[in-house]
Design a protein around this motif. Structure first.
Motif, PDB file in Angstrom:
ATOM      1  N   ASP A   1      14.528  23.834  -6.276  1.00 36.41           N
ATOM      2  CA  ASP A   1      14.064  23.305  -7.554  1.00 36.41           C
ATOM      3  C   ASP A   1      14.904  22.091  -7.943  1.00 36.41           C
ATOM      4  O   ASP A   1      15.787  21.657  -7.194  1.00 36.41           O
ATOM      5  CB  ASP A   1      14.153  24.390  -8.623  1.00 36.41           C
ATOM      6  CG  ASP A   1      13.091  24.227  -9.710  1.00 36.41           C
ATOM      7  OD1 ASP A   1      12.582  23.088  -9.877  1.00 36.41           O
ATOM      8  OD2 ASP A   1      12.792  25.225 -10.396  1.00 36.41           O
ATOM      9  N   ARG A   2      14.640  21.566  -9.120  1.00 40.40           N
ATOM     10  CA  ARG A   2      15.412  20.438  -9.616  1.00 40.40           C
ATOM     11  C   ARG A   2      16.858  20.860  -9.871  1.00 40.40           C
ATOM     12  O   ARG A   2      17.171  22.053  -9.958  1.00 40.40           O
ATOM     13  CB  ARG A   2      14.789  19.898 -10.898  1.00 40.40           C
ATOM     14  CG  ARG A   2      14.702  20.917 -12.023  1.00 40.40           C
ATOM     15  CD  ARG A   2      14.006  20.323 -13.222  1.00 40.40           C
ATOM     16  NE  ARG A   2      13.963  21.270 -14.336  1.00 40.40           N
ATOM     17  CZ  ARG A   2      13.629  20.936 -15.565  1.00 40.40           C
ATOM     18  NH1 ARG A   2      13.315  19.685 -15.840  1.00 40.40           N
ATOM     19  NH2 ARG A   2      13.600  21.823 -16.518  1.00 40.40           N
TER      20      ARG A   2
ATOM     21  N   THR B   1      15.356  11.763 -15.759  1.00 40.34           N
ATOM     22  CA  THR B   1      15.047  12.290 -14.427  1.00 40.34           C
ATOM     23  C   THR B   1      14.710  13.770 -14.402  1.00 40.34           C
ATOM     24  O   THR B   1      14.141  14.252 -13.414  1.00 40.34           O
ATOM     25  CB  THR B   1      16.246  12.075 -13.487  1.00 40.34           C
ATOM     26  OG1 THR B   1      17.351  12.893 -13.927  1.00 40.34           O
ATOM     27  CG2 THR B   1      16.677  10.612 -13.460  1.00 40.34           C
TER      28      THR B   1
ATOM     29  N   TYR C   1      15.418  15.949 -11.131  1.00 39.74           N
ATOM     30  CA  TYR C   1      14.764  15.882  -9.818  1.00 39.74           C
ATOM     31  C   TYR C   1      15.556  14.939  -8.914  1.00 39.74           C
ATOM     32  O   TYR C   1      15.775  13.772  -9.267  1.00 39.74           O
ATOM     33  CB  TYR C   1      13.319  15.429  -9.953  1.00 39.74           C
ATOM     34  CG  TYR C   1      12.429  16.505 -10.529  1.00 39.74           C
ATOM     35  CD1 TYR C   1      12.064  17.607  -9.761  1.00 39.74           C
ATOM     36  CD2 TYR C   1      11.982  16.437 -11.847  1.00 39.74           C
ATOM     37  CE1 TYR C   1      11.271  18.612 -10.297  1.00 39.74           C
ATOM     38  CE2 TYR C   1      11.192  17.441 -12.387  1.00 39.74           C
ATOM     39  CZ  TYR C   1      10.837  18.523 -11.602  1.00 39.74           C
ATOM     40  OH  TYR C   1      10.063  19.523 -12.119  1.00 39.74           O
TER      41      TYR C   1
ATOM     42  N   GLY D   1      10.028  15.661  -3.753  1.00 36.95           N
ATOM     43  CA  GLY D   1      11.098  14.987  -4.476  1.00 36.95           C
ATOM     44  C   GLY D   1      12.259  15.877  -4.855  1.00 36.95           C
ATOM     45  O   GLY D   1      13.192  15.405  -5.502  1.00 36.95           O
ATOM     46  N   VAL D   2      12.242  17.167  -4.437  1.00 38.27           N
ATOM     47  CA  VAL D   2      13.365  18.040  -4.778  1.00 38.27           C
ATOM     48  C   VAL D   2      14.397  18.110  -3.658  1.00 38.27           C
ATOM     49  O   VAL D   2      15.428  18.758  -3.810  1.00 38.27           O
ATOM     50  CB  VAL D   2      12.897  19.474  -5.139  1.00 38.27           C
ATOM     51  CG1 VAL D   2      12.021  19.463  -6.377  1.00 38.27           C
ATOM     52  CG2 VAL D   2      12.187  20.133  -3.968  1.00 38.27           C
TER      53      VAL D   2
ATOM     54  N   PRO E   1       6.409  16.110  -9.128  1.00 39.95           N
ATOM     55  CA  PRO E   1       6.873  16.229 -10.514  1.00 39.95           C
ATOM     56  C   PRO E   1       6.582  14.964 -11.317  1.00 39.95           C
ATOM     57  O   PRO E   1       6.643  13.848 -10.788  1.00 39.95           O
ATOM     58  CB  PRO E   1       8.383  16.451 -10.369  1.00 39.95           C
ATOM     59  CG  PRO E   1       8.730  15.936  -9.013  1.00 39.95           C
ATOM     60  CD  PRO E   1       7.519  16.166  -8.173  1.00 39.95           C
ATOM     61  N   HIS E   2       6.233  15.142 -12.580  1.00 36.41           N
ATOM     62  CA  HIS E   2       5.962  14.043 -13.516  1.00 36.41           C
ATOM     63  C   HIS E   2       4.696  13.257 -13.157  1.00 36.41           C
ATOM     64  O   HIS E   2       4.456  12.188 -13.707  1.00 36.41           O
ATOM     65  CB  HIS E   2       7.146  13.068 -13.602  1.00 36.41           C
ATOM     66  CG  HIS E   2       8.368  13.663 -14.220  1.00 36.41           C
ATOM     67  ND1 HIS E   2       9.532  12.956 -14.418  1.00 36.41           N
ATOM     68  CD2 HIS E   2       8.614  14.921 -14.690  1.00 36.41           C
ATOM     69  CE1 HIS E   2      10.446  13.734 -14.963  1.00 36.41           C
ATOM     70  NE2 HIS E   2       9.901  14.932 -15.136  1.00 36.41           N
TER      71      HIS E   2
ATOM     72  N   TYR F   1      15.144  13.077  -6.249  1.00 35.93           N
ATOM     73  CA  TYR F   1      14.646  11.747  -5.898  1.00 35.93           C
ATOM     74  C   TYR F   1      14.746  10.809  -7.095  1.00 35.93           C
ATOM     75  O   TYR F   1      15.140   9.638  -6.965  1.00 35.93           O
ATOM     76  CB  TYR F   1      13.202  11.823  -5.406  1.00 35.93           C
ATOM     77  CG  TYR F   1      12.702  10.501  -4.861  1.00 35.93           C
ATOM     78  CD1 TYR F   1      12.920  10.156  -3.533  1.00 35.93           C
ATOM     79  CD2 TYR F   1      12.030   9.589  -5.673  1.00 35.93           C
ATOM     80  CE1 TYR F   1      12.483   8.941  -3.035  1.00 35.93           C
ATOM     81  CE2 TYR F   1      11.592   8.379  -5.187  1.00 35.93           C
ATOM     82  CZ  TYR F   1      11.822   8.059  -3.859  1.00 35.93           C
ATOM     83  OH  TYR F   1      11.390   6.847  -3.374  1.00 35.93           O
TER      84      TYR F   1
END
Length: 397
Positions: A237-238, A271, A274, A52-53, A387-388, A276
């Motif tokens: 990274d994000r 968010t 991130y 998702g990054v 993530p998350h 995505y």
């Protein structure tokens, strides 16, 4: 606001309307291309990061940069328990075709394609059933005695040396892009490293650009001790706050719309930057907003729908791939995650939470790693690749 004009694109590997926050990686790759074109030594590149990054999107952007320079390029997505030979053959075939050949250079190109065909046909082997044999679609006879020994390391070194030589004669370069590189098998990883090492020593204009999960450097290092010096690693990274704002605002302004500052605050809180998630929340917020600028109230209204879509398509689809025992392990990771730095937890803490011995949980942990749901950050530590994910598991019981 008009949903037809909605600019946001929360798709897997789909390039967003504004590739924000990646200028450094794109500029550095332009330097690599120029150095290789001038015969300067340069390392291959590996991108790592959570899901998702935007690794796949960035990989595509780097490939586009190579194409604009007139390089031959090929791309593949590695799959677990699948030989790299067939996939790599198709990618290299495309790269050689993109290099082009006419006149006197045709014979040299045909020879390299013949070597590639011999390499590709070793995928099935002479003992395979006729229905399982694969034809690579190369319209020249296979060359024997070159890149067809059956030893993937020997064959790949010979093949990439020939392809790099062809590119050098053309005054151009070749770049092979490999997504999900952590899923390449051990023998194939070893062969890739050996081939990249050989072409680097020879100064040939061929590079490998890989992308994978955070533990990819450890996978490469376990294969060849010199891999740390063979590749340049870039952690993706994000987005920071400024880049996340650009990712939202720039596409909106192209459609004569905007976000107010409070809405941008709410979006970054939701968010965490991130990419995505930025696209997923942005798409829903646009659709629910009655007018421009999009406000914090619009974001609050959109959040439940965005979270529901992520729960099904981003989190839930991955959770469903796990067995009951593996899901128990994932939930335990989520329960103890708050005690870990950056989402990393110890395997001992997971075992203690479940009241089990760490050794008894090894099969579940190893299976989750193979499925790409978790990765081993270092010995005795484990983390989610998404993530998350821990927050999702805690919210959904």
């Amino acid at each position: 606001m008009d949903p037809i004009r909605n600019p946001y694109a929360p798709g897997a590997g789909q390039r967003p309307p504004e590739l924000a926050g990646r200028d450094g990686e794109l500029t550095a790759f332009d330097v690599v291309l120029e150095r290789v074109a001038r015969g300067r030594p340069e390392r291959s590149l590996v991108l790592t990061g959570l899901r998702g990054v935007g690794k796949t999107v960035l990989l595509g952007a780097l490939r586009s940069a190579a194409v604009r320079r007139g390089w031959g390029t090929g791309k593949l997505e590695a799959r677990p328990d699948t030989s790299l030979r067939r996939q790599l053959s198709a990618a290299i075939h495309l790269a050689v075709r993109e290099l082009g050949s006419t006149g006197a250079g045709q014979a040299e190109a045909d020879h390299v394609l013949g070597v590639l065909k011999g390499f590709a046909l070793r995928d099935a082997g002479p003992s395979s059933k006729l229905r399982d044999r694969w034809q690579p679609g190369i319209d020249v006879p296979a060359v024997t005695g070159r890149a067809d020994s059956g030893d993937i390391e020997i064959d790949l070194v010979e093949l990439l040396t020939d392809v790099g030589g062809l590119a050098a004669d053309r005054g151009r370069g070749v770049a092979i892009f490999i997504d999900e590189m952590q899923d390449v098998g051990p023998d194939d990883v070893s062969a890739l490293c050996a081939a990249a090492h050989e072409i680097s020593q020879q100064g040939l204009p061929l590079i490998v650009v890989g992308a994978g999960l955070p533990h990819l450097p450890a996978v490469l290092s376990a294969s060849k001790s010199y891999s740390e010096r063979l590749f340049r690693y870039a952690r993706i990274d994000r987005l920071d706050r400024a880049a996340a704002d650009v990712a939202l605002r720039s596409p909106a302004r192209d459609e004569d719309a905007d976000w107010d500052d409070a809405a941008l605050d709410a979006m970054y809180e939701a968010t965490a930057g991130y990419p995505y998630f930025v696209q997923a929340y942005g798409k829903v917020a646009w659709d629910v907003a009655p007018r421009s600028p999009i406000t914090a109230d619009d974001v609050r209204v959109a959040a439940p729908e965005a979270e529901a879509e992520l729960a099904v398509g981003f989190f839930g689809s991955r959770f469903e791939r796990a067995t009951p025992g593996e899901r128990e392990y994932l939930r335990a990771m989520a329960d103890v995650e708050d005690a870990g730095a950056d989402g990393v937890v110890t395997t001992a803490a997971v075992a203690d939470h479940l009241g089990r011995k760490p050794q008894s949980l090894s099969p579940a942990r190893d299976a989750l790693i193979k499925k790409g749901l978790v990765y081993s950050a270092e010995r005795g530590r484990i983390a989610f690749t998404v993530p998350h994910f821990g927050r999702y598991l805690r919210a959904h019981g």
